[in-house]
Scaffold this active site. Sequence first.
Site, PDB file in Angstrom:
ATOM      1  N   LYS A 110      -8.106 -51.833  10.619  1.00 29.80           N
ATOM      2  CA  LYS A 110      -8.669 -53.182  10.470  1.00 29.80           C
ATOM      3  C   LYS A 110      -9.159 -53.396   9.042  1.00 29.80           C
ATOM      4  CE  LYS A 110     -13.184 -51.524  12.129  1.00 29.80           C
ATOM      5  NZ  LYS A 110     -14.034 -51.382  13.330  1.00 29.80           N
ATOM      6  N   ARG A 208     -22.732 -55.461  21.961  1.00 29.10           N
ATOM      7  CA  ARG A 208     -21.941 -56.283  21.040  1.00 29.10           C
ATOM      8  C   ARG A 208     -20.921 -57.085  21.837  1.00 29.10           C
ATOM      9  NH1 ARG A 208     -18.769 -53.666  15.894  1.00 29.10           N
ATOM     10  NH2 ARG A 208     -17.540 -52.667  17.536  1.00 29.10           N
ATOM     11  N   HIS A 237     -17.905 -48.450  22.943  1.00 25.38           N
ATOM     12  CA  HIS A 237     -18.154 -48.127  21.530  1.00 25.38           C
ATOM     13  C   HIS A 237     -19.613 -47.706  21.406  1.00 25.38           C
ATOM     14  CE1 HIS A 237     -17.171 -48.083  17.335  1.00 25.38           C
ATOM     15  NE2 HIS A 237     -18.023 -49.022  17.000  1.00 25.38           N
ATOM     16  N   ARG A 293     -10.487 -43.013  18.439  1.00 25.68           N
ATOM     17  CA  ARG A 293     -10.256 -44.094  17.464  1.00 25.68           C
ATOM     18  C   ARG A 293     -10.771 -43.651  16.100  1.00 25.68           C
ATOM     19  NH1 ARG A 293     -12.910 -46.802  21.805  1.00 25.68           N
ATOM     20  NH2 ARG A 293     -14.708 -47.172  20.441  1.00 25.68           N
ATOM     21  N   TYR A 337     -25.414 -60.481 -19.288  1.00 29.66           N
ATOM     22  CA  TYR A 337     -26.302 -61.561 -18.844  1.00 29.66           C
ATOM     23  C   TYR A 337     -27.753 -61.083 -18.746  1.00 29.66           C
ATOM     24  CZ  TYR A 337     -22.215 -64.308 -17.495  1.00 29.66           C
ATOM     25  OH  TYR A 337     -21.059 -65.010 -17.490  1.00 29.66           O
ATOM     26  N   CYS A 384     -20.944 -58.213 -14.395  1.00 32.96           N
ATOM     27  CA  CYS A 384     -20.523 -59.616 -14.322  1.00 32.96           C
ATOM     28  C   CYS A 384     -19.481 -59.769 -13.216  1.00 32.96           C
ATOM     29  CB  CYS A 384     -19.938 -60.075 -15.656  1.00 32.96           C
ATOM     30  SG  CYS A 384     -20.955 -59.673 -17.092  1.00 32.96           S
ATOM     31  N   MET A 385     -18.988 -60.975 -13.027  1.00 34.84           N
ATOM     32  CA  MET A 385     -18.012 -61.202 -11.957  1.00 34.84           C
ATOM     33  C   MET A 385     -16.724 -60.410 -12.195  1.00 34.84           C
ATOM     34  SD  MET A 385     -16.371 -64.762 -10.534  1.00 34.84           S
ATOM     35  CE  MET A 385     -17.929 -65.515 -10.114  1.00 34.84           C
ATOM     36  N   ASP A 386     -16.258 -60.383 -13.458  1.00 33.70           N
ATOM     37  CA  ASP A 386     -14.950 -59.796 -13.751  1.00 33.70           C
ATOM     38  C   ASP A 386     -14.994 -58.658 -14.760  1.00 33.70           C
ATOM     39  OD1 ASP A 386     -13.885 -62.220 -12.396  1.00 33.70           O
ATOM     40  OD2 ASP A 386     -14.665 -63.147 -14.221  1.00 33.70           O
TER      41      ASP A 386
END
Length: 451
Positions: A110, A208, A237, A293, A337, A384-386
């Site tokens: 998943k 759940r 589970h 699993r 920043y 930073c973001m990138d």
Amino acid sequence: MMNDLPNGFTGFAGVNREEFESAADASRRQRGEDPAAEPAARGSFQYARDLDSGRRVETELPFAKQDIDEINPLDLRWAWVEVDLSAIRHNVAETRKFLQSRSRLLAVVKADAYGHGSVQVAKAALGAGADRLAVATVPEGIKLRKAGITAPIMLLAQPPATSIPALLGYNIVPTVYEPDFAVAYGEAADLRGMKAPYHLAVNTGMNRIGVRFDEAVEFLHQVSFHRALELDGVFTHYATADCPETLDFSIQSNRFADAIESIRAAGFDPGVVHSANSASIYRYPNVHYDMVRLGVSLYGLHPCPETRDLVDLRPAMSVHARITDTRFVPMSEGVSYGLHYRSPGSVKICTVPIGYADGLRRGLSGNTDFILGGRYYRQVGNICMDQCMFEVDMRSYGTRERIDPQVGDEVIIVGTQGIAEVTLDEMAEKLGTIHYELACGFGQRMDRIYV
Ligand SMILES: *Cc1c(COP(=O)(O)O)cnc(C)c1O
């Protein structure tokens, strides 16, 4: 060029667009050109957008499409994830050693295989002896089928009833716990002369999903009239398989054992009985039943410290980048920043093109090490973001060889080089989260390379 200024252009400092254009016109006039006429050079700059109409202008690519498509992803971007498929195979084989011959192994792929790439991991796991696959969502299952995977796929959740045609069409076996869903699923299958296999989720205490452990038999009586419905398995589970204390675990596992017993006593065949996730596979062999699993440990990650001495796992994921900029920053100048980090003056600040949008969580700012040439260097300044930065001290200490980083040098963000190692575990520890979440995050934007 001057007429190709973007429409929103307001001019360089103190010069507005009109003044700027009239300055251009004036220079044309000086050259003896008519400022009102179309500039000759203009046509060659129409590749992006016709400025007057705002429409995109179609032109041919300056390179053959195939040549562009064939550029190695690592030459397009200097940050990537490496996934070692031999580690995946190793982890399947090591886990198999814990299982009785009757126990099947279901590989949980998943969330794009916890960020490792579901199609490639599924194929590697099946090749190494996994019997089945599990995903969390219908689209995840469809993706595997479209990639040509024919192994049994189960869904670890009950999807919306509106997805039933996709389940039947792609042979994805759902988890079920609501009678209404069961009947709708059975009827849709029956109309087409198909069977409707499902796994019954039993809630033994995690609260759940699922039918409560003492109501499982009642559920089966409610839906068993339907001839197309087929109970392929029953599972639960555990909420605390990875916790040091074991009382809650044993309450859940006893409830599950009771539920299975009463299902059989009522004359139902529970099919494939399963309950163990990674932590319980290694810690609690008594709950293996017919299938286990395998999730996080498929990827070489220990679900908890308790399993470290039990099984030899190999992490499959590593995260890499190349330096895109280097600079000496004068003493006391800040970096990134907020300028929270201040240069001590003797360091080279190096930039790498990876940031929090790639899963390198901002909460790690100033609190993780990168590896360059087998040595640790401190990440500094806000992530930073990138992009983000790290520091390399340029003074030499004793016998320690001085290292002078250059643009293009490879840096390890997660992984091992020589004796240096940065793990998802320690990053998770610093962030107060679990490595599951970090692995998923690193799967978000970067290209993956399989080795
Ligand atoms: C995700 C999941 C697993 C895998 O758990 P790990 O701890 O990663 O091994 C197993 N069963 C269910 C129902 C799950 O949702």
